[in-house]
Design a protein around this motif. Sequence first.
Motif, PDB file in Angstrom:
ATOM      1  N   ARG A 148       0.835  -1.209   0.000  1.00  0.00           N
ATOM      2  CA  ARG A 148       0.000   0.000   0.000  1.00  0.00           C
ATOM      3  C   ARG A 148       0.869   1.259   0.000  1.00  0.00           C
ATOM      4  NH1 ARG A 148      -3.692   2.668  -2.218  1.00  0.00           N
ATOM      5  NH2 ARG A 148      -4.897   4.041  -0.868  1.00  0.00           N
ATOM      6  N   LEU A 149       1.965   1.229   0.750  1.00  0.00           N
ATOM      7  CA  LEU A 149       2.894   2.363   0.702  1.00  0.00           C
ATOM      8  C   LEU A 149       3.389   2.591  -0.721  1.00  0.00           C
ATOM      9  CD1 LEU A 149       5.049   1.881   3.926  1.00  0.00           C
ATOM     10  CD2 LEU A 149       3.661   3.887   3.364  1.00  0.00           C
ATOM     11  N   ASP A 150       3.738   1.504  -1.399  1.00  0.00           N
ATOM     12  CA  ASP A 150       4.207   1.606  -2.781  1.00  0.00           C
ATOM     13  C   ASP A 150       3.116   2.177  -3.680  1.00  0.00           C
ATOM     14  OD1 ASP A 150       6.633   0.548  -1.962  1.00  0.00           O
ATOM     15  OD2 ASP A 150       6.210  -1.470  -2.729  1.00  0.00           O
ATOM     16  N   GLU A 151       1.880   1.699  -3.491  1.00  0.00           N
ATOM     17  CA  GLU A 151       0.755   2.209  -4.298  1.00  0.00           C
ATOM     18  C   GLU A 151       0.561   3.706  -4.099  1.00  0.00           C
ATOM     19  OE1 GLU A 151      -2.612  -0.036  -2.979  1.00  0.00           O
ATOM     20  OE2 GLU A 151      -1.852  -1.915  -3.817  1.00  0.00           O
ATOM     21  N   LEU A 152       0.785   4.167  -2.876  1.00  0.00           N
ATOM     22  CA  LEU A 152       0.605   5.584  -2.561  1.00  0.00           C
ATOM     23  C   LEU A 152       1.825   6.421  -2.954  1.00  0.00           C
ATOM     24  CD1 LEU A 152      -1.029   5.134   0.942  1.00  0.00           C
ATOM     25  CD2 LEU A 152      -2.160   6.073  -1.101  1.00  0.00           C
ATOM     26  N   GLY A 153       2.858   5.753  -3.450  1.00  0.00           N
ATOM     27  CA  GLY A 153       4.079   6.476  -3.813  1.00  0.00           C
ATOM     28  C   GLY A 153       4.823   6.973  -2.586  1.00  0.00           C
ATOM     29  N   ASP A 154       4.664   6.269  -1.475  1.00  0.00           N
ATOM     30  CA  ASP A 154       5.302   6.671  -0.232  1.00  0.00           C
ATOM     31  C   ASP A 154       6.362   5.646   0.147  1.00  0.00           C
ATOM     32  OD1 ASP A 154       5.757   8.108   2.202  1.00  0.00           O
ATOM     33  OD2 ASP A 154       3.656   8.733   2.162  1.00  0.00           O
ATOM     34  N   ARG A 155       7.031   5.849   1.240  1.00  0.00           N
ATOM     35  CA  ARG A 155       8.136   4.996   1.655  1.00  0.00           C
ATOM     36  C   ARG A 155       7.925   4.541   3.093  1.00  0.00           C
ATOM     37  NH1 ARG A 155      10.237   7.768   5.391  1.00  0.00           N
ATOM     38  NH2 ARG A 155      10.297  10.008   5.366  1.00  0.00           N
ATOM     39  N   PRO A 156       8.578   3.435   3.467  1.00  0.00           N
ATOM     40  CA  PRO A 156       8.537   3.034   4.868  1.00  0.00           C
ATOM     41  C   PRO A 156       9.371   3.985   5.724  1.00  0.00           C
ATOM     42  CG  PRO A 156       9.691   1.394   3.528  1.00  0.00           C
ATOM     43  CD  PRO A 156       9.280   2.495   2.624  1.00  0.00           C
ATOM     44  N   SER A 157       9.207   3.905   7.010  1.00  0.00           N
ATOM     45  CA  SER A 157       9.979   4.737   7.930  1.00  0.00           C
ATOM     46  C   SER A 157      11.464   4.418   7.813  1.00  0.00           C
ATOM     47  CB  SER A 157       9.523   4.484   9.372  1.00  0.00           C
ATOM     48  OG  SER A 157      10.385   5.140  10.282  1.00  0.00           O
ATOM     49  N   ARG A 158      12.270   5.450   7.814  1.00  0.00           N
ATOM     50  CA  ARG A 158      13.715   5.247   7.796  1.00  0.00           C
ATOM     51  C   ARG A 158      14.222   4.731   9.145  1.00  0.00           C
ATOM     52  NH1 ARG A 158      13.428  10.316   4.648  1.00  0.00           N
ATOM     53  NH2 ARG A 158      13.865   9.717   2.508  1.00  0.00           N
ATOM     54  N   LEU A 159      13.357   4.788  10.143  1.00  0.00           N
ATOM     55  CA  LEU A 159      13.731   4.339  11.484  1.00  0.00           C
ATOM     56  C   LEU A 159      13.338   2.886  11.745  1.00  0.00           C
ATOM     57  CD1 LEU A 159      12.710   7.532  13.507  1.00  0.00           C
ATOM     58  CD2 LEU A 159      14.986   6.873  12.695  1.00  0.00           C
ATOM     59  N   ASN A 160      12.909   2.155  10.714  1.00  0.00           N
ATOM     60  CA  ASN A 160      12.486   0.766  10.923  1.00  0.00           C
ATOM     61  C   ASN A 160      13.531  -0.095  11.628  1.00  0.00           C
ATOM     62  OD1 ASN A 160       9.882   1.042  10.085  1.00  0.00           O
ATOM     63  ND2 ASN A 160      10.254   0.264   8.021  1.00  0.00           N
ATOM     64  N   PRO A 161      14.828   0.017  11.299  1.00  0.00           N
ATOM     65  CA  PRO A 161      15.801  -0.778  12.067  1.00  0.00           C
ATOM     66  C   PRO A 161      15.780  -0.454  13.567  1.00  0.00           C
ATOM     67  CG  PRO A 161      16.793  -0.003  10.037  1.00  0.00           C
ATOM     68  CD  PRO A 161      15.471   0.699  10.176  1.00  0.00           C
ATOM     69  N   LEU A 162      15.582   0.809  13.893  1.00  0.00           N
ATOM     70  CA  LEU A 162      15.484   1.209  15.304  1.00  0.00           C
ATOM     71  C   LEU A 162      14.245   0.599  15.946  1.00  0.00           C
ATOM     72  CD1 LEU A 162      16.427   2.975  17.719  1.00  0.00           C
ATOM     73  CD2 LEU A 162      14.958   4.761  16.789  1.00  0.00           C
ATOM     74  N   TRP A 163      13.099   0.715  15.274  1.00  0.00           N
ATOM     75  CA  TRP A 163      11.854   0.164  15.822  1.00  0.00           C
ATOM     76  C   TRP A 163      11.989  -1.350  16.018  1.00  0.00           C
ATOM     77  CZ3 TRP A 163      10.451   4.344  17.529  1.00  0.00           C
ATOM     78  CH2 TRP A 163      10.185   5.476  16.778  1.00  0.00           C
ATOM     79  N   TYR A 164      12.610  -2.020  15.051  1.00  0.00           N
ATOM     80  CA  TYR A 164      12.763  -3.470  15.150  1.00  0.00           C
ATOM     81  C   TYR A 164      13.642  -3.836  16.347  1.00  0.00           C
ATOM     82  CZ  TYR A 164      13.632  -8.305  13.885  1.00  0.00           C
ATOM     83  OH  TYR A 164      13.717  -9.667  13.918  1.00  0.00           O
ATOM     84  N   THR A 165      14.786  -3.183  16.473  1.00  0.00           N
ATOM     85  CA  THR A 165      15.693  -3.550  17.562  1.00  0.00           C
ATOM     86  C   THR A 165      15.135  -3.168  18.918  1.00  0.00           C
ATOM     87  OG1 THR A 165      16.957  -1.498  17.278  1.00  0.00           O
ATOM     88  CG2 THR A 165      17.780  -3.454  16.157  1.00  0.00           C
ATOM     89  N   ARG A 166      14.387  -2.099  19.000  1.00  0.00           N
ATOM     90  CA  ARG A 166      13.797  -1.690  20.291  1.00  0.00           C
ATOM     91  C   ARG A 166      12.648  -2.602  20.687  1.00  0.00           C
ATOM     92  NH1 ARG A 166      16.586   0.870  23.655  1.00  0.00           N
ATOM     93  NH2 ARG A 166      14.723   1.714  24.552  1.00  0.00           N
ATOM     94  N   SER A 167      11.995  -3.221  19.713  1.00  0.00           N
ATOM     95  CA  SER A 167      10.885  -4.125  20.029  1.00  0.00           C
ATOM     96  C   SER A 167      11.425  -5.448  20.509  1.00  0.00           C
ATOM     97  CB  SER A 167      10.011  -4.351  18.809  1.00  0.00           C
ATOM     98  OG  SER A 167       9.359  -3.156  18.473  1.00  0.00           O
TER      99      SER A 167
END
Length: 130
Positions: A111-130
């Motif tokens: 859906r992000l791709d369809e909207l021409g948007d991007r995932p959060s650049r902080l995803n590695p941070l969110w993953y490691t903090r979770s």
Amino acid sequence: MDEDQEGALRKLGRQDVVLAELGRWLSGADPIPGGRENPGDAVVDEIGAPMLAEAERRQSGALMRVNHVGEICAQALYQGHALTIGDPALAVMFRGAAAEERDHLAWTRARLDELGDRPSRLNPLWYTRS
């Protein structure tokens, strides 16, 4: 490669598996694609893609990015539990939950791709903090 080296490669400890998974996510590697069809595809096939004004598209992209981050965190939580729990039956359940969440992750990314948007650049941070 001799037999001793080959045998050593097959015996990965829990730390090895954790570090490999963490390294994959920190490198920005895309997750394994989901296994189920995206339910949003049926809506697009039935009614066509809705036309959004630019402001609506940007807002939808921002909201979907937050949703995608939630799926990133769910991956980390389920995979972390599966890797650290002592009960093999529960580990299987957590891996199953992670597999289901991979579908959600793939759908939100699509859906992000369809909207021409991007995932959060902080995803590695969110993953490691979770």
